[in-house]
Design a protein around this motif. Structure first.
Motif, PDB file in Angstrom:
ATOM      1  N   ASP A 163       0.838  -1.214   0.000  1.00 28.12           N
ATOM      2  CA  ASP A 163       0.000   0.000   0.000  1.00 28.12           C
ATOM      3  C   ASP A 163       0.872   1.263   0.000  1.00 28.12           C
ATOM      4  O   ASP A 163       0.508   2.276  -0.601  1.00 28.12           O
ATOM      5  N   PHE A 164       1.997   1.192   0.661  1.00 26.67           N
ATOM      6  CA  PHE A 164       2.923   2.329   0.722  1.00 26.67           C
ATOM      7  C   PHE A 164       3.495   2.628  -0.664  1.00 26.67           C
ATOM      8  O   PHE A 164       3.611   3.794  -1.061  1.00 26.67           O
ATOM      9  N   LEU A 165       3.834   1.593  -1.407  1.00 25.28           N
ATOM     10  CA  LEU A 165       4.416   1.786  -2.739  1.00 25.28           C
ATOM     11  C   LEU A 165       3.451   2.466  -3.700  1.00 25.28           C
ATOM     12  O   LEU A 165       3.873   3.129  -4.653  1.00 25.28           O
ATOM     13  N   LYS A 166       2.158   2.335  -3.445  1.00 27.16           N
ATOM     14  CA  LYS A 166       1.154   2.908  -4.359  1.00 27.16           C
ATOM     15  C   LYS A 166       1.167   4.434  -4.367  1.00 27.16           C
ATOM     16  O   LYS A 166       0.596   5.060  -5.267  1.00 27.16           O
ATOM     17  N   TYR A 167       1.809   5.041  -3.386  1.00 21.46           N
ATOM     18  CA  TYR A 167       1.880   6.504  -3.335  1.00 21.46           C
ATOM     19  C   TYR A 167       2.835   7.069  -4.402  1.00 21.46           C
ATOM     20  O   TYR A 167       2.738   8.239  -4.760  1.00 21.46           O
TER      21      TYR A 167
END
Length: 227
Positions: free
Chosen positions: A127-131
């Motif tokens: 989910d963090f990488l999606k930023y």
């Protein structure tokens, strides 16, 4: 120190957003110990920011290990697959990255790591990488011809934003001396959150030195402040 407004932000990964440097030390120490060698901070400080192949070559040469680059990297990968799924984000990392994303600031990841390494480390942080608009992974990226302190990774990463920004409109976040040198060589401002063992005199090129990402004030660089 005067700060200039920026429009785009590039983040290193290891030791900056991800508390992975301690795990890299454990990996290298484990592999080197198999051959009766000691992986020291002095050696580690010289390889921070380099691509995987370069790190392997430098460690093998410095410690006179009786193995090839490929063997060393394969043995490290085997240890990494056990250690890295446990890795945590650094203090302030999620808050800053999520904030910039929600405020519409274009951000990207510019790491010397390989895609395989990033996949293992980030498997519990998808989910963090999606930023991030995009991920530039130097060891696996054919356009990144040299590792830090060469500016290639930051210039390549910046070029992949829509409406490519000028280098001087980009702000880099780093933790390593080689990363600071690379950002400066790319004509970008750089905020460094260094390992406390790095002598301050090695960080004089940095635009701003912080103890933690939690201390960063976006407004200093013309970025939207926290609500």
């Amino acid at each position: 120190m005067s700060f200039k407004p920026v429009t785009h932000v590039l983040f290193d990964l290891d030791g900056l957003l991800l508390d992975s440097e301690v795990l890299y030390t454990e990996t290298f120490s484990t592999v080197c110990a198999k051959y009766g060698k000691n992986f020291t901070w002095e050696l580690k400080s010289k390889i921070l920011g380099f691509q995987g192949q370069e790190c392997a070559d430098k460690i093998i040469t410095a410690l006179d290990l009786p193995i090839t680059r490929e063997t060393f990297m394969a043995e490290c990968q085997a240890v990494n697959e056990v250690l890295f799924p446990k890795v945590q984000l650094m203090p302030g990392a999620h808050k800053l990255v999520e904030h910039l994303y929600k405020k519409g600031v274009p951000i990207a990841l510019a790491t010397s790591s390989s895609k395989e390494s990033v996949d293992v480390k980030m498997q519990n942080h998808q989910d963090f990488l999606k930023y991030f608009h995009h991920l530039t992974m130097g060891t696996s990226d054919p356009e990144v011809t040299k590792g830090k302190p060469d500016p290639a990774i930051f210039l390549v990463s910046a070029s992949r934003f829509p409406n490519t920004p000028k280098p001087e409109d980009c702000l880099v976040f780093e933790d390593a001396v080689n990363g600071v040198k690379a950002a400066c060589a790319a004509n970008m401002q750089v905020v460094v959150v260094p390992d406390p063992r790095i002598p301050p005199e090695e960080l004089t090129q940095a635009t701003l030195v912080l103890k933690s990402l939690e201390d960063f004030e976006p407004e200093l660089f013309g970025l939207p402040g926290y609500d």
